[in-house]
Design a protein around this motif. Structure first.
Motif, PDB file in Angstrom:
ATOM      1  N   THR A 132     -55.225 -11.589 -23.811  1.00 40.19           N
ATOM      2  CA  THR A 132     -54.710 -10.660 -24.791  1.00 40.19           C
ATOM      3  C   THR A 132     -53.506 -11.536 -25.621  1.00 40.19           C
ATOM      4  O   THR A 132     -53.240 -11.349 -26.765  1.00 40.19           O
ATOM      5  N   SER A 133     -52.611 -12.556 -24.743  1.00 41.05           N
ATOM      6  CA  SER A 133     -51.459 -13.107 -25.315  1.00 41.05           C
ATOM      7  C   SER A 133     -52.132 -14.079 -26.317  1.00 41.05           C
ATOM      8  O   SER A 133     -51.544 -14.234 -27.505  1.00 41.05           O
ATOM      9  N   ARG A 134     -53.226 -14.620 -26.031  1.00 39.43           N
ATOM     10  CA  ARG A 134     -53.910 -15.492 -27.044  1.00 39.43           C
ATOM     11  C   ARG A 134     -54.252 -14.535 -28.524  1.00 39.43           C
ATOM     12  O   ARG A 134     -54.091 -15.202 -29.501  1.00 39.43           O
ATOM     13  N   LEU A 135     -54.653 -13.487 -28.151  1.00 38.48           N
ATOM     14  CA  LEU A 135     -55.009 -12.749 -29.212  1.00 38.48           C
ATOM     15  C   LEU A 135     -54.047 -12.137 -30.146  1.00 38.48           C
ATOM     16  O   LEU A 135     -54.072 -12.045 -31.344  1.00 38.48           O
ATOM     17  N   VAL A 136     -52.784 -11.908 -29.604  1.00 39.10           N
ATOM     18  CA  VAL A 136     -51.611 -11.647 -30.187  1.00 39.10           C
ATOM     19  C   VAL A 136     -51.062 -12.795 -31.047  1.00 39.10           C
ATOM     20  O   VAL A 136     -50.763 -12.713 -32.192  1.00 39.10           O
ATOM     21  N   ARG A 137     -51.167 -14.170 -30.494  1.00 42.03           N
ATOM     22  CA  ARG A 137     -50.857 -15.221 -31.298  1.00 42.03           C
ATOM     23  C   ARG A 137     -51.873 -15.321 -32.487  1.00 42.03           C
ATOM     24  O   ARG A 137     -51.514 -15.626 -33.558  1.00 42.03           O
ATOM     25  N   LEU A 138     -53.131 -15.042 -32.327  1.00 43.13           N
ATOM     26  CA  LEU A 138     -54.142 -15.297 -33.375  1.00 43.13           C
ATOM     27  C   LEU A 138     -53.899 -14.172 -34.448  1.00 43.13           C
ATOM     28  O   LEU A 138     -53.762 -14.268 -35.746  1.00 43.13           O
ATOM     29  N   SER A 139     -53.568 -12.893 -33.967  1.00 41.88           N
ATOM     30  CA  SER A 139     -53.210 -11.879 -34.955  1.00 41.88           C
ATOM     31  C   SER A 139     -51.846 -12.208 -35.733  1.00 41.88           C
ATOM     32  O   SER A 139     -52.055 -11.744 -36.972  1.00 41.88           O
ATOM     33  N   ASN A 140     -51.157 -12.705 -35.256  1.00 43.41           N
ATOM     34  CA  ASN A 140     -49.723 -13.084 -35.976  1.00 43.41           C
ATOM     35  C   ASN A 140     -50.197 -14.061 -36.818  1.00 43.41           C
ATOM     36  O   ASN A 140     -49.364 -14.166 -38.081  1.00 43.41           O
ATOM     37  N   VAL A 141     -50.880 -15.178 -36.624  1.00 40.80           N
ATOM     38  CA  VAL A 141     -51.222 -16.414 -37.646  1.00 40.80           C
ATOM     39  C   VAL A 141     -52.037 -15.496 -38.762  1.00 40.80           C
ATOM     40  O   VAL A 141     -51.571 -15.914 -39.849  1.00 40.80           O
ATOM     41  N   LEU A 142     -52.697 -14.520 -38.532  1.00 42.03           N
ATOM     42  CA  LEU A 142     -53.522 -14.189 -39.592  1.00 42.03           C
ATOM     43  C   LEU A 142     -52.836 -13.347 -40.605  1.00 42.03           C
ATOM     44  O   LEU A 142     -53.094 -12.923 -41.656  1.00 42.03           O
ATOM     45  N   THR A 143     -51.780 -12.577 -39.910  1.00 39.24           N
ATOM     46  CA  THR A 143     -51.112 -11.188 -40.740  1.00 39.24           C
ATOM     47  C   THR A 143     -49.750 -11.483 -40.788  1.00 39.24           C
ATOM     48  O   THR A 143     -48.951 -10.698 -41.374  1.00 39.24           O
TER      49      THR A 143
END
Length: 430
Positions: A73-84
């Motif tokens: 989950t924490s890694r998906l949060v970082r990926l989402s932040n990079v994308l948006t």
């Protein structure tokens, strides 16, 4: 059976827990039908929980709790932040993208909304976002997991309605991504309106995006592997739930090394709490479903709807309105178990593909988690963000419009929804 349904609604309005309301109203049906052997009541309660396909539900719930404690989950949060991060309402956009990525992990709209409120909510309020806005974003974007596999709702619908779960999983991707896009537009508009500016001036460079995708690859691979394994007969949907648990344990212990004994015990505890309620509802709904079939309620409703209209789009509109009202007062699981055996024969008579209808139905009934007066996700997110339900509902209006647009596209462009399942499984007649 109509008397039993009315009794159920009365109990629900009086505040009785849903599982007990179903059980008592089902018991009342048997009291009103003395010709039915009482052994049927026990048999139907047990047989509903002993379905092999239903085994996927506890397994996926356990897998979802495991994945929330493994660092995925924490890694998906970082990926989402990079994308948006470069978009208006950047953390709100993170919630949208994270819900899309988490569809293959949690499978539950309420669990997804609560998790995102706990992770993203404090940062939103720290940046000056209104608590009601934060609650609305995290609550409504959780709806995306209604269709992104492995959606719990789709498993229930497929099991009760005898519809291919593999086809339902494939059909869920397109509407899931459409809802992601409409939710992002709604978030941008709302953020502009309230002055919630982006975190970054420019989009992240491709090199950074690829690096974050690499860190999140184990989570991104999960739904793809499920579809491949189910399609090629490597495993059934139920067996894929066991695979999901093994996958989560493997990633948590071997790859990320973040799942220790304490976290594992917490996962088991959380899963048991979730499953105890769901299992009771499943067991008692078997009694209710038997009454529906015994009194030929599907046939009665079919004849009534046929007399009202022969237009399938008008029929779908009437059903959508009905399901929306149901969603305001009943939980998603209850609606799916009770209404699916009634509606599937009706829509098939009108030439509507049950896979296409399943996507529409699960989107609408899952939206009920976010609507007053009995929206579980709505109350959960409002409680986490320490704001009133009325405030959350006011900020949620743009997101309900986004959901309406998504449902309209789903209704009027069935081939768009069925393209992937037809590609993977071949065309199927109604």
């Amino acid at each position: 059976m109509l008397n039993a349904i009315g009794f159920f609604l009365v109990l629900l309005f009086l505040g009785m827990p849903v599982a007990f309301a179903i059980a008592i109203s089902g018991f009342a049906f048997f009291l009103m039908r003395p010709e039915i052997p009482w052994t049927i009541l026990v048999q139907k309660s047990l047989s509903t929980t002993q379905s092999f396909t239903m085994l996927a539900i506890p397994l996926f719930i356990f897998a979802g709790n495991l994945m929330n404690h493994t660092g995925i989950t924490s890694r998906l949060v970082r990926l989402s932040n990079v994308l948006t991060g470069h978009m208006w309402g950047s953390i709100g956009q993170v919630s949208v993208v994270l819900s899309t990525l988490m569809g293959g992990v949690s499978g539950s709209a309420v669990a997804d909304a609560a998790m995102e409120c706990r992770i993203l909510g404090p940062e939103m309020t720290k940046r000056g976002y209104a608590p009601g806005w934060a609650a609305a974003v995290n609550c409504l974007t959780g709806l995306i997991v209604a269709t992104i596999p492995p959606s719990m709702g789709l498993i229930l619908y497929g099991t009760v309605g005898e519809v291919s779960i593999g086809r339902l999983f494939c059909a869920g991707f397109v509407p899931g991504f459409i809802m992601c896009a409409t939710m992002m537009v709604a978030t941008s508009w709302s953020a502009h309106h309230y002055g919630y500016k982006p975190d970054h001036d420019k989009p992240s460079p491709p090199k950074v995006i690829l690096a974050e995708c690499g860190r999140s690859i184990w989570a991104l691979m999960f739904p793809i592997l499920l579809i491949i394994f189910i399609r090629f007969g490597v495993m059934t949907p139920s067996e894929s739930g066991a695979f999901a648990c093994f996958y989560a344990l493997f990633v948590g212990v071997i790859i990320y090394k973040e799942l220790d004994w304490h976290e594992f015990k917490q996962c088991v505890t959380d899963s048991v709490k979730d499953l105890s309620v769901i299992t009771m509802i499943l067991a008692f709904s078997g009694i209710f479903s038997y009454g529906v079939v015994y009194d030929q309620l599907p046939l009665t409703l079919t004849e009534m709807l046929v007399s009202l209209t022969s237009n399938k789009y008008l029929l779908l509109l009437l059903i959508i309105i009905m399901l929306t009202v149901f969603g305001m007062f009943m939980e998603t699981t209850v609606i799916t178990l009770i209404v699916t055996p009634i509606l599937v024969p009706i829509i098939q008579r009108y030439g509507i593909d049950p896979v296409h209808f399943g996507i529409i139905m699960m989107t609408i009934v899952t939206m009920g988690c976010s609507t007053p007066p009995v929206g579980v996700a709505l109350y959960t997110c409002s409680d986490i963000m320490h704001c009133k339900v009325e405030e959350t509902s006011r900020y949620a209006v743009p997101y309900f419009i986004a959901i309406g647009i998504t449902v309209a596209i789903t209704v009027f462009f069935p081939q768009l929804i069925l393209a992937i399942p037809n590609l993977v499984y071949g065309s199927a007649g109604v």
